[in-house]
Scaffold this active site. Sequence first.
Site, PDB file in Angstrom:
ATOM      1  N   CYS A   1       0.743  -1.176  -0.010  1.00 48.40           N
ATOM      2  CA  CYS A   1      -0.103  -0.081   0.070  1.00 48.40           C
ATOM      3  C   CYS A   1       1.020   1.126   0.152  1.00 48.40           C
ATOM      4  O   CYS A   1       1.669   1.525   1.139  1.00 48.40           O
ATOM      5  CB  CYS A   1      -0.744   0.110   1.273  1.00 48.40           C
ATOM      6  SG  CYS A   1      -1.796   1.263   1.645  1.00 48.40           S
TER       7      CYS A   1
ATOM      8  N   CYS B   1       0.121   3.624   2.881  1.00 49.75           N
ATOM      9  CA  CYS B   1       0.760   3.410   4.006  1.00 49.75           C
ATOM     10  C   CYS B   1       1.933   3.721   4.245  1.00 49.75           C
ATOM     11  O   CYS B   1       2.582   3.862   5.145  1.00 49.75           O
ATOM     12  CB  CYS B   1       0.300   1.773   4.029  1.00 49.75           C
ATOM     13  SG  CYS B   1      -1.569   1.096   3.941  1.00 49.75           S
TER      14      CYS B   1
END
Length: 131
Positions: A32, A35
């Site tokens: 991600c 993230c």
Amino acid sequence: MAHATVEITSQNFKDVVEKDGIVLIDWWAPWCGPCRSFAPTYEKVAGKHPDIAFAKVNTEEQQELAAAFDIRSIPTLMILRDKVLLFSQAGALPEAALEDLIRQVRALDMDKVRADVAAQEAEAAKRTASA
């Protein structure tokens, strides 16, 4: 330097989140991009607040936890205080916004929060009983 965050697994989840005080949980995954962008901010803020538990859940490795908490988008940040979930939102936050959230959580009157939660639960039970 020691890590300011703790990695949560299904084995240590209860030990981490059932502590008194403030617990932040970052739900993330290695693939991600947002993230990975949020991680340095989260670590930096964690280093400034040693009295707060900063935790991370790798949703790839802990799929059962992610499912149990209905994590549909990552990163998702959750904040608990004294075992009460106060905040849950998907999306990476800038450092100033994360610091402001922490300030707001610290300022809460938890007796009032628990009373409000109890009142909401009682109202929901009353509606269910009369339906």
